[in-house]
Scaffold this motif. Structure first.
Motif, PDB file in Angstrom:
ATOM      1  N   GLY A 134       0.930  -1.279   0.158  1.00 25.11           N
ATOM      2  CA  GLY A 134       0.010   0.024   0.020  1.00 25.11           C
ATOM      3  C   GLY A 134       0.804   1.312   0.026  1.00 25.11           C
ATOM      4  N   PHE A 135       2.227   1.286   0.461  1.00 24.64           N
ATOM      5  CA  PHE A 135       2.986   2.316   0.541  1.00 24.64           C
ATOM      6  C   PHE A 135       4.382   1.968  -0.130  1.00 24.64           C
ATOM      7  CE2 PHE A 135       5.523   5.361   3.409  1.00 24.64           C
ATOM      8  CZ  PHE A 135       5.419   6.364   2.544  1.00 24.64           C
ATOM      9  N   ALA A 136       4.766   2.305  -1.325  1.00 26.26           N
ATOM     10  CA  ALA A 136       5.910   1.798  -1.959  1.00 26.26           C
ATOM     11  C   ALA A 136       6.818   3.076  -1.990  1.00 26.26           C
ATOM     12  CB  ALA A 136       5.591   1.261  -3.362  1.00 26.26           C
ATOM     13  N   VAL A 137       8.020   3.002  -1.569  1.00 29.60           N
ATOM     14  CA  VAL A 137       8.971   3.867  -1.438  1.00 29.60           C
ATOM     15  C   VAL A 137      10.185   3.668  -2.190  1.00 29.60           C
ATOM     16  CG1 VAL A 137      10.240   5.637   0.293  1.00 29.60           C
ATOM     17  CG2 VAL A 137       7.919   4.590   0.920  1.00 29.60           C
ATOM     18  N   SER A 138      11.173   4.444  -2.715  1.00 23.00           N
ATOM     19  CA  SER A 138      12.354   4.383  -3.093  1.00 23.00           C
ATOM     20  C   SER A 138      13.333   5.703  -2.333  1.00 23.00           C
ATOM     21  CB  SER A 138      12.392   4.168  -4.538  1.00 23.00           C
ATOM     22  OG  SER A 138      13.890   3.640  -4.999  1.00 23.00           O
ATOM     23  N   VAL A 139      14.503   5.532  -3.062  1.00 19.47           N
ATOM     24  CA  VAL A 139      15.389   6.461  -2.455  1.00 19.47           C
ATOM     25  C   VAL A 139      15.814   7.174  -3.913  1.00 19.47           C
ATOM     26  CG1 VAL A 139      16.096   5.594  -0.516  1.00 19.47           C
ATOM     27  CG2 VAL A 139      17.100   4.873  -2.693  1.00 19.47           C
ATOM     28  N   PRO A 140      16.602   8.321  -3.919  1.00 18.11           N
ATOM     29  CA  PRO A 140      16.852   9.165  -5.093  1.00 18.11           C
ATOM     30  C   PRO A 140      17.958   8.430  -5.764  1.00 18.11           C
ATOM     31  CG  PRO A 140      17.239  10.567  -2.933  1.00 18.11           C
ATOM     32  CD  PRO A 140      16.673   9.220  -2.393  1.00 18.11           C
ATOM     33  N   ASN A 141      18.639   7.640  -5.393  1.00 19.93           N
ATOM     34  CA  ASN A 141      19.905   7.053  -5.706  1.00 19.93           C
ATOM     35  C   ASN A 141      19.291   5.693  -6.070  1.00 19.93           C
ATOM     36  OD1 ASN A 141      19.954   6.771  -2.899  1.00 19.93           O
ATOM     37  ND2 ASN A 141      21.657   5.535  -3.259  1.00 19.93           N
ATOM     38  N   GLY A 142      18.016   5.251  -6.128  1.00 24.44           N
ATOM     39  CA  GLY A 142      17.273   3.955  -6.484  1.00 24.44           C
ATOM     40  C   GLY A 142      17.309   3.985  -7.945  1.00 24.44           C
ATOM     41  N   HIS A 143      17.309   2.754  -8.227  1.00 22.77           N
ATOM     42  CA  HIS A 143      17.107   2.471 -10.172  1.00 22.77           C
ATOM     43  C   HIS A 143      15.824   3.230 -10.595  1.00 22.77           C
ATOM     44  CE1 HIS A 143      16.595   0.533 -13.877  1.00 22.77           C
ATOM     45  NE2 HIS A 143      17.937  -0.030 -13.864  1.00 22.77           N
ATOM     46  N   ALA A 144      16.141   3.973 -11.712  1.00 18.04           N
ATOM     47  CA  ALA A 144      15.110   4.602 -12.463  1.00 18.04           C
ATOM     48  C   ALA A 144      13.734   3.919 -12.446  1.00 18.04           C
ATOM     49  CB  ALA A 144      15.396   5.416 -13.841  1.00 18.04           C
ATOM     50  N   VAL A 146      12.632   1.728 -10.761  1.00 20.33           N
ATOM     51  CA  VAL A 146      11.767   1.738  -9.530  1.00 20.33           C
ATOM     52  C   VAL A 146      11.107   2.946  -8.851  1.00 20.33           C
ATOM     53  CG1 VAL A 146      12.155   1.031  -6.965  1.00 20.33           C
ATOM     54  CG2 VAL A 146      13.570  -0.200  -8.580  1.00 20.33           C
ATOM     55  N   ARG A 147      12.198   3.876  -9.086  1.00 14.89           N
ATOM     56  CA  ARG A 147      11.601   5.213  -8.869  1.00 14.89           C
ATOM     57  C   ARG A 147      10.489   5.672  -9.481  1.00 14.89           C
ATOM     58  NH1 ARG A 147      16.982   7.036 -10.049  1.00 14.89           N
ATOM     59  NH2 ARG A 147      15.823   8.533 -11.442  1.00 14.89           N
ATOM     60  N   ARG A 149       7.838   4.023 -10.387  1.00 14.01           N
ATOM     61  CA  ARG A 149       6.944   3.017  -9.861  1.00 14.01           C
ATOM     62  C   ARG A 149       6.527   2.956  -8.683  1.00 14.01           C
ATOM     63  NH1 ARG A 149       9.283   0.671 -14.212  1.00 14.01           N
ATOM     64  NH2 ARG A 149       8.033  -0.430 -15.835  1.00 14.01           N
ATOM     65  N   VAL A 150       7.089   4.195  -7.882  1.00 14.32           N
ATOM     66  CA  VAL A 150       6.678   4.095  -6.119  1.00 14.32           C
ATOM     67  C   VAL A 150       5.617   5.215  -5.860  1.00 14.32           C
ATOM     68  CG1 VAL A 150       8.755   2.669  -5.722  1.00 14.32           C
ATOM     69  CG2 VAL A 150       8.800   5.352  -5.465  1.00 14.32           C
ATOM     70  N   HIS A 151       5.121   5.159  -4.692  1.00  8.22           N
ATOM     71  CA  HIS A 151       4.380   6.237  -4.277  1.00  8.22           C
ATOM     72  C   HIS A 151       5.011   7.404  -3.579  1.00  8.22           C
ATOM     73  CE1 HIS A 151       1.883   2.451  -3.514  1.00  8.22           C
ATOM     74  NE2 HIS A 151       1.035   3.116  -4.502  1.00  8.22           N
ATOM     75  N   TYR A 152       6.454   7.215  -3.315  1.00  9.67           N
ATOM     76  CA  TYR A 152       7.194   8.244  -2.710  1.00  9.67           C
ATOM     77  C   TYR A 152       8.721   8.080  -2.749  1.00  9.67           C
ATOM     78  CZ  TYR A 152       8.758  11.500   0.897  1.00  9.67           C
ATOM     79  OH  TYR A 152       9.524  12.464   1.529  1.00  9.67           O
ATOM     80  N   VAL A 153       9.365   9.170  -3.176  1.00  6.36           N
ATOM     81  CA  VAL A 153      10.996   8.932  -3.073  1.00  6.36           C
ATOM     82  C   VAL A 153      11.493   9.977  -2.178  1.00  6.36           C
ATOM     83  CG1 VAL A 153      12.759   9.491  -4.771  1.00  6.36           C
ATOM     84  CG2 VAL A 153      10.803   8.495  -5.741  1.00  6.36           C
ATOM     85  N   THR A 154      12.320   9.444  -1.144  1.00 11.24           N
ATOM     86  CA  THR A 154      12.769  10.101   0.062  1.00 11.24           C
ATOM     87  C   THR A 154      13.604  11.027  -0.697  1.00 11.24           C
ATOM     88  OG1 THR A 154      14.576   8.867   0.063  1.00 11.24           O
ATOM     89  CG2 THR A 154      12.693   8.275   1.439  1.00 11.24           C
ATOM     90  N   GLN A 155      13.800  12.448   0.278  1.00 10.78           N
ATOM     91  CA  GLN A 155      14.666  13.001  -0.096  1.00 10.78           C
ATOM     92  C   GLN A 155      16.207  12.849   0.325  1.00 10.78           C
ATOM     93  OE1 GLN A 155      13.582  16.926   1.937  1.00 10.78           O
ATOM     94  NE2 GLN A 155      11.552  16.780   1.265  1.00 10.78           N
ATOM     95  N   ALA A 156      16.252  12.059   1.281  1.00 10.30           N
ATOM     96  CA  ALA A 156      17.550  11.502   1.721  1.00 10.30           C
ATOM     97  C   ALA A 156      17.817  10.377   0.942  1.00 10.30           C
ATOM     98  CB  ALA A 156      17.612  11.309   3.213  1.00 10.30           C
ATOM     99  N   GLY A 157      18.942   9.981   0.786  1.00 14.28           N
ATOM    100  CA  GLY A 157      19.515   8.824  -0.011  1.00 14.28           C
ATOM    101  C   GLY A 157      19.521   7.884   0.845  1.00 14.28           C
ATOM    102  N   GLY A 158      19.837   6.453   0.478  1.00 10.48           N
ATOM    103  CA  GLY A 158      20.103   5.410   1.002  1.00 10.48           C
ATOM    104  C   GLY A 158      21.164   5.293   1.980  1.00 10.48           C
ATOM    105  N   GLY A 159      21.134   5.045   3.389  1.00 10.86           N
ATOM    106  CA  GLY A 159      22.136   5.177   4.167  1.00 10.86           C
ATOM    107  C   GLY A 159      22.332   6.523   4.721  1.00 10.86           C
ATOM    108  N   HIS A 160      21.625   7.444   4.299  1.00 14.57           N
ATOM    109  CA  HIS A 160      21.921   8.702   4.643  1.00 14.57           C
ATOM    110  C   HIS A 160      20.769   9.425   5.134  1.00 14.57           C
ATOM    111  CE1 HIS A 160      25.819   8.856   3.275  1.00 14.57           C
ATOM    112  NE2 HIS A 160      25.561   8.355   2.111  1.00 14.57           N
ATOM    113  N   GLY A 161      19.825   8.551   5.988  1.00 11.27           N
ATOM    114  CA  GLY A 161      18.654   9.489   6.575  1.00 11.27           C
ATOM    115  C   GLY A 161      17.275   8.722   5.793  1.00 11.27           C
ATOM    116  N   ALA A 162      17.315   8.016   4.863  1.00  9.83           N
ATOM    117  CA  ALA A 162      16.146   7.592   4.105  1.00  9.83           C
ATOM    118  C   ALA A 162      15.031   6.857   5.050  1.00  9.83           C
ATOM    119  CB  ALA A 162      16.435   7.010   2.582  1.00  9.83           C
ATOM    120  N   ALA A 163      15.587   5.902   5.634  1.00 12.74           N
ATOM    121  CA  ALA A 163      14.592   5.166   6.621  1.00 12.74           C
ATOM    122  C   ALA A 163      13.934   5.883   7.693  1.00 12.74           C
ATOM    123  CB  ALA A 163      15.398   4.118   6.970  1.00 12.74           C
TER     124      ALA A 163
END
Length: 193
Positions: A134-144, A146-147, A149-163
């Protein structure tokens, strides 16, 4: 799914809030989400990972707010088991190449519907889960792919506060953020400025 998410945004903020408010289980990928995706190897071949302390505390707060957490990762790592144990993440599935099967098993175990779950992933191996939750999320450095096809892309990168960003967003949507924050806010004893 809604219109593809842009970096740190969604086309319909009300839809984002509604999706985050329904999350009862938040599932995290590891490499590229809880880490920056880099793989470090020691001289003896041991694998090293760098985790973000802010992410870890956000996961603990999310659990305290009543949302269960899980990890589903394609790689197998004792370091991930240790990190999950440190954070109190009870549901950890590693070395999983069929992430959808692992997801279905977890849903059955917890007796949850897919729309009550969130998942944050960064690569195409994550799409079978991302397309179901119901809530699909990726990160700015995720594969295009993936980004897009999700509901939200975080501002923070993976390993840098995205979680942490996602944990805070879910708690805010569920009106539990203030309560988790309140335990850290203390009134100043009288006479102390």
């Amino acid at each position: 799914m809604t219109t593809p998410a842009k970096h740190g945004r969604i086309a319909d903020p009300a839809d984002l809030t509604a999706r985050a408010a329904r999350v009862r289980l938040m599932i995290f990928d590891v490499d590229g989400i809880l880490t920056d995706g880099g793989l470090l190897y020691g001289a003896d071949g041991e694998q090293l990972k760098r985790f973000n302390a802010l992410d870890g505390h956000g996961i603990k707060q999310l659990q305290q707010s009543g949302v269960a957490t899980a990890i589903i990762s394609a790689r197998q790592s004792a370091i991930v088991s240790r990190r999950a144990s440190d954070l109190g993440i009870a549901h950890v599935q590693q070395g999983v190449h069929d992430k959808h099967a692992a997801f279905v098993k977890l849903l059955e175990q917890l007796q949850l519907a897919p729309d009550a779950c969130g998942f944050i992933g960064d690569d195409v191996i994550d799409l079978p889960i991302l397309s179901q939750v119901g809530f699909a999320v990726s990160v700015p450095n995720g594969h295009a792919d993936v980004r897009s096809r999700v509901h939200y892309v975080t501002q923070a990168g993976g390993g840098h506060g995205a979680a942490r960003e996602i944990c805070d967003l879910i708690m805010q949507a569920q009106n539990t953020y203030a309560a988790t924050l309140a335990s850290y806010l203390r009134t100043t004893p009288s006479g102390i400025a």
